[in-house]
Design a protein around this motif. Structure first.
Motif, mmCIF file in Angstrom:
data_model
loop_
_atom_site.group_PDB
_atom_site.id
_atom_site.type_symbol
_atom_site.label_atom_id
_atom_site.label_comp_id
_atom_site.label_asym_id
_atom_site.label_seq_id
_atom_site.Cartn_x
_atom_site.Cartn_y
_atom_site.Cartn_z
ATOM 1 N N GLU A 30 0.836 -1.210 0.000
ATOM 2 C CA GLU A 30 0.000 0.000 0.000
ATOM 3 C C GLU A 30 0.869 1.258 0.000
ATOM 4 O O GLU A 30 0.562 2.233 -0.698
ATOM 5 N N ALA A 49 -1.003 -2.170 -5.937
ATOM 6 C CA ALA A 49 -2.341 -2.236 -5.329
ATOM 7 C C ALA A 49 -2.905 -3.652 -5.427
ATOM 8 O O ALA A 49 -3.485 -4.174 -4.461
ATOM 9 N N LEU A 69 -8.772 -0.591 -2.011
ATOM 10 C CA LEU A 69 -7.683 -0.779 -2.977
ATOM 11 C C LEU A 69 -8.223 -0.921 -4.397
ATOM 12 O O LEU A 69 -7.641 -0.385 -5.348
#
Length: 259
Positions: A30, A49, A69
């Motif tokens: 992330e 991601a 995400l």
């Protein structure tokens, strides 16, 4: 330095994943998403991601994190697409391919609007209008009224999008805007409304010119087509409350011969 940092963190994320340290791996990926975006490497950001999603999936109760995400992937994709459209537009403009340039500037603007990059959206919309307008002038000079109508319709749609864009800014930034900034935005919105109105009037006028061209053929079939074009012009004018102009065209409509 940025690339070195990314490579180090990527290795760390991969090592954590291979060691079944899912949370550490996911959080590192992330973080890498943000770094890749700052580096304008959107494909890499999407890859990171997706890797984070893959790690979070190994853990229960992480649906919200995963959904965020996926949302990020969509937004990154939109940004990449918008930038790509803009680059194509700029290259086409340099090559004097005005149609390709205008269409791609419009697509870029649509993308920037979706990711709330309002200034870039506005700039791209205005650039599209500028290029479409050049093509309108050429079409009118060549008496290619049908092409002019199509292009003017594109321009009118863009002015509507610009109005909506200003509304978005007024809503999204309402708590941040100073009074003078709000007033300037309302003034700008009115400017686009006026431009839209004038463009629609021009569309009606172009339908009228097309009608006149058909009348010159002096046959029953062409007179019928001429009437249809003039009727379109009347409907357009009535739709924007230009009743006097519409009334004049109705009088003109009745004077077109039947044969």
């Amino acid at each position: 330095m940025k690339n070195e940092q990314i490579e180090l963190l990527k290795s760390e994320a991969e090592a954590n994943f291979n060691a079944s340290r899912w949370e550490d791996s996911a959080k590192t990926y992330e973080h890498l998403v943000g770094l890749a975006q700052k580096n304008n490497d959107f494909e890499q950001a999407i890859d990171f991601a997706l890797a984070a999603i893959h790690a979070w999936r190994r853990m229960p109760g992480k649906e919200s994190r995963i959904n965020k995400l996926y949302q990020a992937v969509g937004l990154i994709g939109l940004k990449k697409a918008a930038i790509g459209f803009e680059q194509v537009a700029e290259q086409a403009e340099k090559a004097n391919d005005l149609n390709t340039a205008a269409v791609n500037f419009e697509e870029a603007a649509n993308g920037y609007k979706l990711i709330q990059s309002f200034e870039r959206a506005k700039a791209a919309y205005l650039k599209a209008i500028q290029l479409f307008d050049i093509r309108v002038k050429t079409a009118l000079e060549n008496k290619d009224f049908e092409s002019a109508i199509h292009l003017l319709s594109r321009i009118s749609s863009i002015y509507l999008n610009l109005k909506k864009l200003i509304n978005y800014v007024l809503i999204e930034r309402r708590s941040l805007l100073q009074k003078s900034e709000k007033e300037a935005l309302f003034k700008e919105k009115e400017h686009y409304r006026s431009k839209y109105h004038k463009t629609v009037v021009k569309i009606a006028e172009t339908h009228e010119k097309l009608s006149e061209e058909f009348c010159k053929q002096k046959t029953a079939d062409y007179y019928l087509i001429a009437k249809k074009e003039l009727q379109k012009a009347i409907e357009i004018l009535e739709s924007i409350d230009e009743t006097q102009a519409a009334k004049k065209l109705k009088s003109k409509l009745n004077k077109i011969p039947k044969k």
